[in-house]
Design a protein around this motif. Structure first.
Motif, PDB file in Angstrom:
ATOM      1  N   ARG A   1       4.635  32.672   9.752  1.00  0.00           N
ATOM      2  CA  ARG A   1       4.686  34.059   9.267  1.00  0.00           C
ATOM      3  C   ARG A   1       6.013  34.385   8.583  1.00  0.00           C
ATOM      4  O   ARG A   1       6.112  35.340   7.827  1.00  0.00           O
ATOM      5  N   SER A   2       7.058  33.608   8.880  1.00  0.00           N
ATOM      6  CA  SER A   2       8.344  33.928   8.245  1.00  0.00           C
ATOM      7  C   SER A   2       8.517  33.164   6.925  1.00  0.00           C
ATOM      8  O   SER A   2       9.623  33.036   6.422  1.00  0.00           O
ATOM      9  N   GLU A   3       7.413  32.651   6.396  1.00  0.00           N
ATOM     10  CA  GLU A   3       7.349  32.078   5.055  1.00  0.00           C
ATOM     11  C   GLU A   3       8.291  30.901   4.811  1.00  0.00           C
ATOM     12  O   GLU A   3       9.140  30.942   3.922  1.00  0.00           O
ATOM     13  N   PRO A   4       8.155  29.832   5.617  1.00  0.00           N
ATOM     14  CA  PRO A   4       8.952  28.634   5.350  1.00  0.00           C
ATOM     15  C   PRO A   4       8.467  27.971   4.060  1.00  0.00           C
ATOM     16  O   PRO A   4       7.354  28.246   3.605  1.00  0.00           O
ATOM     17  N   ASN A   5       9.285  27.097   3.496  1.00  0.00           N
ATOM     18  CA  ASN A   5       8.861  26.420   2.260  1.00  0.00           C
ATOM     19  C   ASN A   5       7.688  25.492   2.525  1.00  0.00           C
ATOM     20  O   ASN A   5       6.736  25.455   1.751  1.00  0.00           O
ATOM     21  N   ILE A   6       7.776  24.717   3.616  1.00  0.00           N
ATOM     22  CA  ILE A   6       6.706  23.752   3.904  1.00  0.00           C
ATOM     23  C   ILE A   6       6.407  23.748   5.398  1.00  0.00           C
ATOM     24  O   ILE A   6       7.331  23.750   6.218  1.00  0.00           O
ATOM     25  N   VAL A   7       5.116  23.716   5.756  1.00  0.00           N
ATOM     26  CA  VAL A   7       4.767  23.398   7.141  1.00  0.00           C
ATOM     27  C   VAL A   7       3.948  22.112   7.121  1.00  0.00           C
ATOM     28  O   VAL A   7       3.184  21.868   6.191  1.00  0.00           O
ATOM     29  N   SER A   8       4.132  21.304   8.158  1.00  0.00           N
ATOM     30  CA  SER A   8       3.475  19.996   8.168  1.00  0.00           C
ATOM     31  C   SER A   8       2.875  19.690   9.548  1.00  0.00           C
ATOM     32  O   SER A   8       3.375  18.821  10.268  1.00  0.00           O
ATOM     33  N   PRO A   9       1.812  20.416   9.919  1.00  0.00           N
ATOM     34  CA  PRO A   9       1.183  20.137  11.225  1.00  0.00           C
ATOM     35  C   PRO A   9       0.260  18.925  11.130  1.00  0.00           C
ATOM     36  O   PRO A   9      -0.173  18.565  10.029  1.00  0.00           O
ATOM     37  N   ASN A  10      -0.046  18.311  12.281  1.00  0.00           N
ATOM     38  CA  ASN A  10      -1.131  17.324  12.273  1.00  0.00           C
ATOM     39  C   ASN A  10      -2.455  18.096  12.399  1.00  0.00           C
ATOM     40  O   ASN A  10      -2.453  19.331  12.473  1.00  0.00           O
ATOM     41  N   VAL A  11      -3.570  17.383  12.442  1.00  0.00           N
ATOM     42  CA  VAL A  11      -4.861  18.084  12.408  1.00  0.00           C
ATOM     43  C   VAL A  11      -5.032  19.014  13.607  1.00  0.00           C
ATOM     44  O   VAL A  11      -5.441  20.177  13.453  1.00  0.00           O
TER      45      VAL A  11
END
Ligand SMILES: O=P(O)(O)OC[C@@]1(O)O[C@H](CO)[C@@H](O)[C@@H]1O
Length: 321
Positions: free
Chosen positions: A176-186
């Motif tokens: 919600r704080s608008e990071p450049n990239i998020v990279s979760p696994n499935v």
């Protein structure tokens, strides 16, 4: 400089146990003990790839000292806040006969508000010399689940690109704080968007859903590659979708623990050295795949990564999200 943040550092024990069965006594045939926690793994791979990196976070007790000493032996620069309670030890059991993996992660130490304050101070200082900051892994006890979200906002003011790989409440708030990239696994991505993915169309759509929650770009890592929704980097704001994977049969995984961390390190190293989004995703997937050949997390062989690049397939799905 790239900064990696690991608030819940660990000593990672990885045990190879043939025919592992619950309730039985076993003897290992091989084992590794390494400094870990996701951000530490990302830092180790970045160092192996020759990218400038400093690992920070929280480290406590004899385990914390061991983590810092072992990083020093590997020539990984680090600057951790030392805390009163002991950092954790995580155990992964790999059964080479079935390929099955069992992970037991400790919750981690209790952290005081003063220790958190010291860390925030340190990160904001390190950020002055950084272009990218990777926040990765769970939070130890008593750390506010808003901490990544707070730090993402602070670093944006310093023009530092933020990358996040965590799960649960810290992830929801971070996105919600608008990071450049998020990279979760499935699994982390399913938790984040609130439903399961049944097919590739769902998975392609999911990276768009994650961006709708706030992330500017989203990469969902899979055992064989990733789905991504990325901005082109040419000034236009139209995002592109990617499905990147290792060609079937190109590699037989030995242990996949930490392959998402190796992916992220490869992607970040490549992207922030100025390579295209597509090449960086392919390089990240090659790093993640190569890391599955090693028993410990966060290990890659750069020469074998280069060879694997020829086995990476990039598709551009057309699902509109
Ligand atoms: O408990 P967390 O912080 O979510 O994950 C920690 C961990 O399982 O992740 C790494 C592999 O990705 C290991 O080095 C480490 O032990």
């Amino acid at each position: 400089m790239i900064v990696t943040v690991t608030l819940n550092t660990a000593i990672d024990k990885t045990l190879s146990v043939p025919n592992f069965r619950l309730g039985r006594r076993h003897r290992t045939v091989e084992q590794t003990t390494m400094p870990g926690g996701k951000g530490v793994n990302v830092a180790r791979v970045l160092k192996t790839l020759g990218a400038p990196v400093i690992a920070t976070g929280l480290a406590g007790g004899a385990t914390g000292t061991r983590i810092v000493d072992q990083l020093t032996q590997l020539s990984v620069l680090s600057d951790f806040v030392r805390i009163g309670e002991e950092s954790r030890t995580n155990t992964a059991v790999i059964d080479p006969t079935t390929g099955e993996q069992t992970e037991i992660n400790e919750r981690g130490p209790k952290v005081t508000p003063h220790e958190v304050e010291l860390f925030v101070d340190k990160l904001l200082y390190l950020a002055k010399g950084a272009s990218v900051c990777v926040f990765a892994g769970s939070l130890p006890r008593d750390v506010d689940t808003d901490i990544y979200a707070f730090l993402i906002r602070e670093l944006r003011r310093l023009n530092v690109t933020t990358v996040v790989d965590t799960d649960g409440d810290p992830m929801r708030r971070a996105v919600r704080s608008e990071p450049n990239i998020v990279s979760p696994n499935v699994l982390e991505a399913e938790e984040l968007v609130g439903h399961e993915f049944n097919d590739d169309e769902d998975r392609t759509y999911a990276v768009g859903e994650i961006c709708e929650l706030g992330a500017r770009e989203a990469i969902m890592t899979m055992t064989d590659g990733c789905f991504a929704r990325m901005l082109p980097g040419d000034g236009s704001s139209e995002p592109s979708l990617y499905r990147v994977r290792v060609r079937g049969g190109a590699i037989e995984p030995r242990a996949t623990v930490g392959s998402g961390d190796a992916f992220l390190a490869g992607f970040v190293a490549s992207r922030y050295l100025g390579k295209s989004v597509e090449d960086s995703l392919a390089f990240g997937v090659a790093c993640g795949a190569e890391s599955t050949q090693h028993l410990g997390a966060g290990l890659v062989d750069p020469e074998r990564v280069e060879r694997l690049l020829g086995e990476i397939e990039v598709e551009r799905p057309t699902v509109v999200s």
